[in-house]
Design a protein around this motif. Sequence first.
Motif, PDB file in Angstrom:
ATOM      1  N   SER A   1       0.825  -1.206   0.000  1.00  0.00           N
ATOM      2  CA  SER A   1       0.000   0.000   0.000  1.00  0.00           C
ATOM      3  C   SER A   1       0.860   1.257   0.000  1.00  0.00           C
TER       4      SER A   1
ATOM      5  N   ALA B   1      -9.036   5.962   5.241  1.00  0.00           N
ATOM      6  CA  ALA B   1      -8.159   4.981   4.588  1.00  0.00           C
ATOM      7  C   ALA B   1      -7.062   4.549   5.553  1.00  0.00           C
ATOM      8  N   HIS B   2      -6.572   3.337   5.355  1.00  0.00           N
ATOM      9  CA  HIS B   2      -5.611   2.727   6.268  1.00  0.00           C
ATOM     10  C   HIS B   2      -4.353   3.584   6.408  1.00  0.00           C
TER      11      HIS B   2
ATOM     12  N   GLU C   1     -10.704   1.806   0.039  1.00  0.00           N
ATOM     13  CA  GLU C   1     -10.537   0.396   0.391  1.00  0.00           C
ATOM     14  C   GLU C   1     -11.757  -0.403  -0.050  1.00  0.00           C
TER      15      GLU C   1
ATOM     16  N   TYR D   1     -13.604  -1.523   4.915  1.00  0.00           N
ATOM     17  CA  TYR D   1     -12.865  -0.818   5.959  1.00  0.00           C
ATOM     18  C   TYR D   1     -12.812  -1.659   7.226  1.00  0.00           C
TER      19      TYR D   1
ATOM     20  N   ASP E   1      -7.559  -0.704  -1.996  1.00  0.00           N
ATOM     21  CA  ASP E   1      -6.890  -1.669  -1.114  1.00  0.00           C
ATOM     22  C   ASP E   1      -7.912  -2.735  -0.725  1.00  0.00           C
TER      23      ASP E   1
ATOM     24  N   CYS F   1      -7.432  -5.517   1.139  1.00  0.00           N
ATOM     25  CA  CYS F   1      -6.855  -6.365   2.184  1.00  0.00           C
ATOM     26  C   CYS F   1      -7.908  -7.167   2.941  1.00  0.00           C
TER      27      CYS F   1
END
Length: 513
Positions: A211, A231-232, A278, A281, A307, A309
């Motif tokens: 990322s 966002a992360h 993402e 989340y 993202d 993930c």
Amino acid sequence: MARVIGEEFNNVLVGTVDAVTIDGSDGNNLLKESADGDAPDRGRGLPMQAGRGSSSWPDREDLQKFVLNHNLFGENGNLSKNVARFYNPKGRDLFRRNAPMLDWVRSRGGAGLFQFALNWDDLPDDLVRCRNPFEGAIEGLNFTTVDYLSLSSHPAIVDAAVRAATEVGVHSVSVGGLMGNFELSAALERTLCDWLAYESCILFPTGWAASFGALVGLVRKHDVIVMDELAHASLQQGATAATSNVFRYRHLDNADARAKLQAARMRFPDAAIVVVTEGMYSMDGDVPDLRGLVALCREQEAFLLVDVCHDLAASGPEGTGSLGEQGLLGEVDIVVGAFSKALCANGGFMLFKDASAVYPVKFFSGTFTYSTSISPIQAAVAQTAIAISRSNEGEALRQALRRCSTRLREGLEAAGLRVFGKDGSHIVPLHLGPEGFGRIAGGRAFELGLVATVIEFPVVPLGSARYRFSMRPSYSNEQIDQAISLASRSITEATIMAAPWRSRGAGGLLAHF
């Protein structure tokens, strides 16, 4: 709503601050009376009634006495600070200036209010035995790990790891830019491209590296990033490392994203613009309208990075996550993700619609260029986990995961508790509110046998502490129902413990609740 931009945290943290309000003595309308639940012996300091392991409730006076005896309030109390207060210490001595934070963490640990940095003693299955740095063993229902498909102990996964170690070795021996690549990793790149319909792929040693590295590798200081405010942190830090031209839009608000994107395009007409979001989340369990963002980016000649993930493998047709659910395989410009959730391996990846982006990332992203590559074992495990995810077995696991998640969500709501996120999401956040209240509830949960960590600021916005239930497909109905009972009971007991301070007025100690 006030913004919290992490200027003091080098833009590590971004969130929103809601006013913390108290609605009578019922715990912010958090709860209804919960049923009794068995509480296994944990050897900790929080008060229990009639001996540890008893289902009897502690005496109200004992609960409130515990609050007084463990320095929970006051300027340096265990409930009166959050970790952000320690971020910017002053002084020449790099170690001594951080001593107050260590004292605070130790004090929280001694009071049974530090449920982080856990070490598990055996396989972290639906039931887990673990410990933190300050206390003895904790045993209970595991709702903290992110093994979303329960694959970490799958026989095929274990066999893949053993075969890779035996046939290829345990280490990749070099960085990806030199000789850290091998057939297992090349095969994994091809599989990812085929699975999600992309032209090119790069593997990274971690999801964080992917990322962060995607933004640093492609975005230059004259370019622009428009990103979801939640966002992360890997994306937040990557954005601010790449450019100072970072615009943040309200969480999941495509109308605000449009306004920010239009403003950015007007101000920087010749810049490349990357919109960042993402697929799901991890602290909220919610999902953006990706199709709307794709259309918006095409309208404004911007590029979309997603993202995946937390949704990949755990949702969507053949495990393709939110991209597959919204019919966007191969349509998003850049996809980054990690194997470390549902695919039970360390490592990350980056997928591109256009191969021309590959070498800028390989040469200019330090998390690729200067990091030893993903190991043969991790590559083999990820490859096998993807194969399971795409199979009928994977679909059955996702259906079971959804059933478990729905049962937990509906049960918590029926108990009068506030949950949020997408219906059916395998991440089920349960609202607690102010950080002090969350710490007490979290301590009670661990004592009662519910290993569900309370997440607090700065990971989530100030005043919005929560249980984050990370679901698995293997829970029994009885285990889920017990988790509901224990969560409700932890909140009830935390409300009792906080009651005397709630009644003292709107100022002072009440602010912690």
